[in-house]
Enzyme design. Structure first.
Site, PDB file in Angstrom:
ATOM      1  N   ARG A 114       0.793  -1.227   0.155  1.00  0.00           N
ATOM      2  CA  ARG A 114      -0.093  -0.044  -0.004  1.00  0.00           C
ATOM      3  C   ARG A 114       1.035   1.087  -0.016  1.00  0.00           C
ATOM      4  NH1 ARG A 114      -5.470   1.564   3.394  1.00  0.00           N
ATOM      5  NH2 ARG A 114      -6.194  -0.058   1.825  1.00  0.00           N
ATOM      6  N   HIS A 141      -7.541   0.288  -6.298  1.00  0.00           N
ATOM      7  CA  HIS A 141      -7.662  -0.267  -5.144  1.00  0.00           C
ATOM      8  C   HIS A 141      -8.228  -1.692  -5.769  1.00  0.00           C
ATOM      9  CE1 HIS A 141      -7.557  -1.487  -1.037  1.00  0.00           C
ATOM     10  NE2 HIS A 141      -8.719  -0.641  -0.580  1.00  0.00           N
ATOM     11  N   GLN A 144     -10.357  -4.353  -3.541  1.00  0.00           N
ATOM     12  CA  GLN A 144     -11.306  -3.547  -2.956  1.00  0.00           C
ATOM     13  C   GLN A 144     -12.453  -3.936  -4.005  1.00  0.00           C
ATOM     14  OE1 GLN A 144     -12.276  -1.804  -0.007  1.00  0.00           O
ATOM     15  NE2 GLN A 144     -14.426  -2.242  -0.871  1.00  0.00           N
ATOM     16  N   ASP A 235     -17.284   6.708  -1.842  1.00  0.00           N
ATOM     17  CA  ASP A 235     -16.034   6.881  -0.767  1.00  0.00           C
ATOM     18  C   ASP A 235     -15.876   8.296  -0.538  1.00  0.00           C
ATOM     19  OD1 ASP A 235     -13.547   6.111   0.149  1.00  0.00           O
ATOM     20  OD2 ASP A 235     -12.503   6.132  -1.798  1.00  0.00           O
ATOM     21  N   CYS A 275     -16.520   1.526   0.545  1.00  0.00           N
ATOM     22  CA  CYS A 275     -15.409   0.741   0.937  1.00  0.00           C
ATOM     23  C   CYS A 275     -14.933   1.037   2.339  1.00  0.00           C
ATOM     24  CB  CYS A 275     -14.348   0.976  -0.130  1.00  0.00           C
ATOM     25  SG  CYS A 275     -13.709   2.854   0.159  1.00  0.00           S
ATOM     26  N   ARG A 303     -13.751  -8.816   1.630  1.00  0.00           N
ATOM     27  CA  ARG A 303     -12.367  -8.316   1.459  1.00  0.00           C
ATOM     28  C   ARG A 303     -11.373  -9.907   1.822  1.00  0.00           C
ATOM     29  NH1 ARG A 303     -10.155  -3.424   1.316  1.00  0.00           N
ATOM     30  NH2 ARG A 303      -8.600  -4.623   0.662  1.00  0.00           N
TER      31      ARG A 303
HETATM   32  N1   CP Z   1     -11.382  -0.244   2.415  1.00  0.00           N
HETATM   33  C1   CP Z   1     -10.160  -0.150   2.890  1.00  0.00           C
HETATM   34  O1   CP Z   1      -9.171  -0.364   2.054  1.00  0.00           O
HETATM   35  O2   CP Z   1      -9.858  -0.088   4.140  1.00  0.00           O
HETATM   36  P1   CP Z   1      -8.555   0.030   5.028  1.00  0.00           P
HETATM   37  O3   CP Z   1      -8.081   1.536   4.444  1.00  0.00           O
HETATM   38  O4   CP Z   1      -8.670   0.174   6.522  1.00  0.00           O
HETATM   39  O5   CP Z   1      -7.551  -0.884   4.804  1.00  0.00           O
HETATM   40  N1  NVA Z   2      -9.976   6.573  -1.575  1.00  0.00           N
HETATM   41  C1  NVA Z   2      -9.552   6.049  -0.081  1.00  0.00           C
HETATM   42  C2  NVA Z   2      -9.860   4.804   0.170  1.00  0.00           C
HETATM   43  C3  NVA Z   2      -9.545   4.057   1.495  1.00  0.00           C
HETATM   44  C4  NVA Z   2      -9.733   2.722   1.543  1.00  0.00           C
HETATM   45  C5  NVA Z   2      -8.175   6.638   0.124  1.00  0.00           C
HETATM   46  O1  NVA Z   2      -7.273   6.364  -0.779  1.00  0.00           O
HETATM   47  O2  NVA Z   2      -8.019   7.083   0.990  1.00  0.00           O
END
Ligand code: CP
Ligand code: NVA
Length: 318
Positions: A114, A141, A144, A235, A275, A303
């Site tokens: 990440r 993502h 997701q 989101d 999400c 997930r």
């Molecule tokens: N939806 C998602 O990726 O959540 P987190 O940021 O908690 O991993």
């Molecule tokens: N769009 C958000 C998703 C988090 C799971 C971010 O990137 O922070």
């Protein structure tokens, strides 16, 4: 205990040793086979043992769902994770990705990453000799999106030809949703304020992937976008790394809150997805998260199941 049907195993066999960096990396047959395997794993009809394999987690941004679901998925596969916290490793002190990736490839069997820049993820993939999984970048993502469409399929029975409306920021989540929807033949409606639309490159890619089997359509107003749709998705307005734009974005996204008024315009059996984490009262109202149409917590649970299916496939466990 039932085994993975030959059809499912053969559709997933090509994934052995591969990376998963983008929703566009999978064919519709592979996504549907992952859903079938995820369903078997979820219902206890299938057990897969990955033995002593190790997934390395490199997370430069916060995470609850992604981190924990990868950790639990590996535990349920009889395997393990190591947390390679960039602050505690030499990565935080500037060790180049090309060195880190080659060293970690000698210890781990796969990496879930990440990070901010998608180009960094690609660099990890290019220098690693083990599968690299996108656990979220600023561009996509994809894990997701797998859980999103698995949840939609469970709730609606089938998804091909159905329509999902994404209301909000054209961000990483929207990009992967669009690509995965196009692959699966799901129509995707998008509504974002001017200047916050998804990446035009991703839109082009999604249009190519849909090969006329589904539509990607833009709407100026959220009201038009959600009319008669089967699912509504949103989101946060400010993603991780955009915290200093919070106020400006709050203004720009006025009128883009998913609430009961929007739900009333959709199909009577509409489901609501997010999400998470959510900012209640901004992109989604508190009552909408809690309403009977919400499948948000099933989505979070999925997930785990779909990533278990993905890990088993990438690590050759079928
Ligand atoms: N939806 C998602 O990726 O959540 P987190 O940021 O908690 O991993
Ligand atoms: N769009 C958000 C998703 C988090 C799971 C971010 O990137 O922070």
């Amino acid at each position: 205990m039932a085994s993975v049907s030959l059809g499912v195993a053969s559709k997933l066999s090509d994934l052995n040793g591969r990376d998963f960096l983008s929703s566009a990396d999978l064919s519709s047959d592979q996504v549907l086979a992952l859903f079938e395997l995820a369903n078997q794993l979820k219902n206890g009809k299938r057990r897969i043992d990955l033995g002593n394999r190790v997934l390395g987690l490199i997370f430069t941004k916060a995470s609850t769902r992604t981190r924990v679901s990868f950790q639990v998925a590996m535990a349920r596969l009889g395997a393990q994770t190591v947390d390679l916290n960039p602050q505690l490793s030499q990565l935080g002190r500037g060790e180049p990705i090309k060195d880190t990736a080659r060293v970690l490839s000698r210890y781990c069997d796969a990496l879930a990453i990440r990070t901010f820049s998608h180009a960094d993820l690609i660099q990890y993939a290019n220098w690693s000799s083990i599968p690299v999984i996108n656990a979220l970048t600023d561009l996509e993502h994809p894990c997701q999106a797998l859980a999103d469409f698995l949840t939609m399929k469970e709730a609606l029975g089938s998804i091909e030809g159905k329509t999902i409306a994404y209301v909000g920021d054209g961000n990483n989540v929207a990009n992967s949703l669009m690509l995965c929807g196009a692959i699966l033949g799901v129509n995707v409606h998008l509504s974002s304020p001017k200047g916050f639309e998804p990446s035009s490159e991703i839109i082009k890619k999604a249009a190519l992937l849909s090969s006329n089997s589904s539509e990607i359509k833009f709407f100026n107003s959220p009201e038009e976008a959600v009319k008669d749709v089967n699912a509504i998705y949103t989101d946060v307005w400010a993603s991780m790394g955009q915290e200093n734009e919070k106020l400006e974005r709050k203004k720009a996204f006025e009128g883009f809150c998913v609430n009961s008024k929007l739900l009333d315009l959709a199909d009577e059996n509409v489901i609501v997805l997010h999400c998470l984490p959510a900012h209640r009262g901004e992109e989604i109202s508190d009552e909408t998260i809690e309403c009977t149409a919400s499948r948000i917590f099933d989505q979070a649970e999925n997930r785990l199941h779909v990533q278990q299916a993905l890990l088993a496939s990438l690590l050759g466990g079928l």
